[in-house]
Scaffold this motif. Structure first.
Motif, PDB file in Angstrom:
ATOM      1  N   PHE A  63      31.080  62.214   5.683  1.00  0.00           N
ATOM      2  CA  PHE A  63      30.617  62.410   7.048  1.00  0.00           C
ATOM      3  C   PHE A  63      31.818  62.659   7.942  1.00  0.00           C
ATOM      4  O   PHE A  63      32.785  61.895   7.921  1.00  0.00           O
ATOM      5  N   TRP A  64      31.742  63.725   8.746  1.00  0.00           N
ATOM      6  CA  TRP A  64      32.781  64.067   9.700  1.00  0.00           C
ATOM      7  C   TRP A  64      32.375  63.537  11.067  1.00  0.00           C
ATOM      8  O   TRP A  64      31.247  63.713  11.495  1.00  0.00           O
ATOM      9  N   ALA A  65      33.305  62.885  11.745  1.00  0.00           N
ATOM     10  CA  ALA A  65      33.048  62.330  13.072  1.00  0.00           C
ATOM     11  C   ALA A  65      33.066  63.448  14.109  1.00  0.00           C
ATOM     12  O   ALA A  65      33.915  64.342  14.062  1.00  0.00           O
ATOM     13  N   VAL A  66      32.109  63.381  15.031  1.00  0.00           N
ATOM     14  CA  VAL A  66      32.029  64.323  16.141  1.00  0.00           C
ATOM     15  C   VAL A  66      31.790  63.533  17.421  1.00  0.00           C
ATOM     16  O   VAL A  66      31.306  62.410  17.385  1.00  0.00           O
ATOM     17  N   GLU A  67      32.134  64.131  18.553  1.00  0.00           N
ATOM     18  CA  GLU A  67      31.908  63.453  19.841  1.00  0.00           C
ATOM     19  C   GLU A  67      30.490  63.652  20.354  1.00  0.00           C
ATOM     20  O   GLU A  67      29.939  62.775  21.007  1.00  0.00           O
ATOM     21  N   ASP A  68      29.898  64.820  20.096  1.00  0.00           N
ATOM     22  CA  ASP A  68      28.564  65.150  20.600  1.00  0.00           C
ATOM     23  C   ASP A  68      27.768  65.754  19.444  1.00  0.00           C
ATOM     24  O   ASP A  68      27.917  66.932  19.131  1.00  0.00           O
ATOM     25  N   ILE A  69      26.928  64.960  18.817  1.00  0.00           N
ATOM     26  CA  ILE A  69      26.242  65.403  17.607  1.00  0.00           C
ATOM     27  C   ILE A  69      25.279  66.565  17.867  1.00  0.00           C
ATOM     28  O   ILE A  69      25.175  67.476  17.041  1.00  0.00           O
ATOM     29  N   GLU A  70      24.597  66.569  19.015  1.00  0.00           N
ATOM     30  CA  GLU A  70      23.687  67.685  19.297  1.00  0.00           C
ATOM     31  C   GLU A  70      24.450  69.001  19.428  1.00  0.00           C
ATOM     32  O   GLU A  70      24.049  70.026  18.883  1.00  0.00           O
ATOM     33  N   GLN A  71      25.563  68.976  20.157  1.00  0.00           N
ATOM     34  CA  GLN A  71      26.373  70.180  20.351  1.00  0.00           C
ATOM     35  C   GLN A  71      26.913  70.685  19.023  1.00  0.00           C
ATOM     36  O   GLN A  71      26.851  71.880  18.723  1.00  0.00           O
ATOM     37  N   GLU A  72      27.450  69.794  18.201  1.00  0.00           N
ATOM     38  CA  GLU A  72      28.035  70.218  16.930  1.00  0.00           C
ATOM     39  C   GLU A  72      26.959  70.663  15.947  1.00  0.00           C
ATOM     40  O   GLU A  72      27.161  71.589  15.156  1.00  0.00           O
ATOM     41  N   HIS A  73      25.793  70.025  16.009  1.00  0.00           N
ATOM     42  CA  HIS A  73      24.663  70.432  15.173  1.00  0.00           C
ATOM     43  C   HIS A  73      24.280  71.875  15.507  1.00  0.00           C
ATOM     44  O   HIS A  73      24.119  72.713  14.616  1.00  0.00           O
ATOM     45  N   ARG A  74      24.154  72.170  16.809  1.00  0.00           N
ATOM     46  CA  ARG A  74      23.817  73.537  17.232  1.00  0.00           C
ATOM     47  C   ARG A  74      24.877  74.531  16.781  1.00  0.00           C
ATOM     48  O   ARG A  74      24.560  75.635  16.328  1.00  0.00           O
ATOM     49  N   ALA A  75      26.162  74.144  16.889  1.00  0.00           N
ATOM     50  CA  ALA A  75      27.249  75.043  16.484  1.00  0.00           C
ATOM     51  C   ALA A  75      27.199  75.331  14.980  1.00  0.00           C
ATOM     52  O   ALA A  75      27.413  76.473  14.556  1.00  0.00           O
ATOM     53  N   LEU A  76      26.901  74.322  14.186  1.00  0.00           N
ATOM     54  CA  LEU A  76      26.813  74.525  12.739  1.00  0.00           C
ATOM     55  C   LEU A  76      25.632  75.422  12.379  1.00  0.00           C
ATOM     56  O   LEU A  76      25.746  76.307  11.524  1.00  0.00           O
ATOM     57  N   VAL A  77      24.494  75.209  13.035  1.00  0.00           N
ATOM     58  CA  VAL A  77      23.321  76.060  12.788  1.00  0.00           C
ATOM     59  C   VAL A  77      23.637  77.501  13.202  1.00  0.00           C
ATOM     60  O   VAL A  77      23.314  78.455  12.479  1.00  0.00           O
ATOM     61  N   ALA A  78      24.295  77.675  14.348  1.00  0.00           N
ATOM     62  CA  ALA A  78      24.662  79.020  14.806  1.00  0.00           C
ATOM     63  C   ALA A  78      25.615  79.708  13.827  1.00  0.00           C
ATOM     64  O   ALA A  78      25.611  80.939  13.710  1.00  0.00           O
ATOM     65  N   ALA A  79      26.397  78.911  13.109  1.00  0.00           N
ATOM     66  CA  ALA A  79      27.344  79.460  12.129  1.00  0.00           C
ATOM     67  C   ALA A  79      26.703  79.684  10.756  1.00  0.00           C
ATOM     68  O   ALA A  79      27.382  80.051   9.812  1.00  0.00           O
ATOM     69  N   GLY A  80      25.377  79.450  10.662  1.00  0.00           N
ATOM     70  CA  GLY A  80      24.684  79.747   9.414  1.00  0.00           C
ATOM     71  C   GLY A  80      24.231  78.553   8.599  1.00  0.00           C
ATOM     72  O   GLY A  80      23.615  78.723   7.547  1.00  0.00           O
ATOM     73  N   ALA A  81      24.510  77.334   9.059  1.00  0.00           N
ATOM     74  CA  ALA A  81      24.058  76.146   8.326  1.00  0.00           C
ATOM     75  C   ALA A  81      22.569  75.928   8.591  1.00  0.00           C
ATOM     76  O   ALA A  81      22.032  76.369   9.609  1.00  0.00           O
ATOM     77  N   THR A  82      21.915  75.236   7.675  1.00  0.00           N
ATOM     78  CA  THR A  82      20.491  74.926   7.794  1.00  0.00           C
ATOM     79  C   THR A  82      20.325  73.438   8.046  1.00  0.00           C
ATOM     80  O   THR A  82      20.860  72.619   7.300  1.00  0.00           O
ATOM     81  N   ALA A  83      19.583  73.090   9.095  1.00  0.00           N
ATOM     82  CA  ALA A  83      19.319  71.679   9.405  1.00  0.00           C
ATOM     83  C   ALA A  83      18.421  71.093   8.324  1.00  0.00           C
ATOM     84  O   ALA A  83      17.453  71.725   7.898  1.00  0.00           O
ATOM     85  N   MET A  84      18.729  69.882   7.893  1.00  0.00           N
ATOM     86  CA  MET A  84      17.984  69.207   6.841  1.00  0.00           C
ATOM     87  C   MET A  84      17.417  67.895   7.377  1.00  0.00           C
ATOM     88  O   MET A  84      17.922  67.339   8.352  1.00  0.00           O
TER      89      MET A  84
END
Length: 146
Positions: A63-84
């Motif tokens: 698990f990678w630490a992030v400051e804002d999970i919603e923001q980073e989640h959106r960034a990962l999805v925008a980069a092609g990741a799939t939410a699980m």
């Protein structure tokens, strides 16, 4: 692009959680800081090791630490990741393709999980590898957790 602020923790798969808790308690010299039916977390000198009996965790999951999970989640999805999301049978599925596990504080739209002391999410990268992110949530661990 996601901004990871550092290593959060590692979660190890186990098939016999009580036996693993006993073994890791002996190795680390103390009991888990948190424990549920299928998960235990040990914290030692700023390093957290999790143990899980969830059937979808087949390999160690960082698990990678992030400051804002919603923001980073959106960034990962925008980069092609799939939410699980974890489903009621303990498996992992793409958000929107199966019903999220009930009562586990899982956001059905994102798969983000709220748990004591942290928020977390698992996504699948385009290459099939799992990406896990966590945001620390301030918590008074001395308060009664029952």
């Amino acid at each position: 692009m996601a901004r990871f602020i550092g290593f959060g923790n590692v979660v190890l798969p186990v098939r016999d959680l009580p036996a693993s808790i006993t073994a890791w308690t002996a190795l680390l010299g103390g009991p888990p800081a948190f424990q549920s039916d299928d998960f235990a977390a040990f914290s030692n000198d700023g390093v957290e090791i999790g143990l899980t009996a969830a059937p979808w965790v087949d390999h160690p999951l960082v698990f990678w630490a992030v400051e804002d999970i919603e923001q980073e989640h959106r960034a990962l999805v925008a980069a092609g990741a799939t939410a699980m999301t974890e489903t009621s049978d303990g498996s992992l599925a793409e958000v929107g393709t199966a019903e999220a596990a009930a009562g586990d504080n899982i956001d059905p739209a994102t798969g983000i999980v709220d748990m004591p002391g942290a928020r977390l999410a698992v996504l699948k990268a385009a290459d099939g590898n799992l990406i896990a992110i966590t945001q620390e949530v301030p918590m008074d661990w001395s308060a009664d957790q029952s």
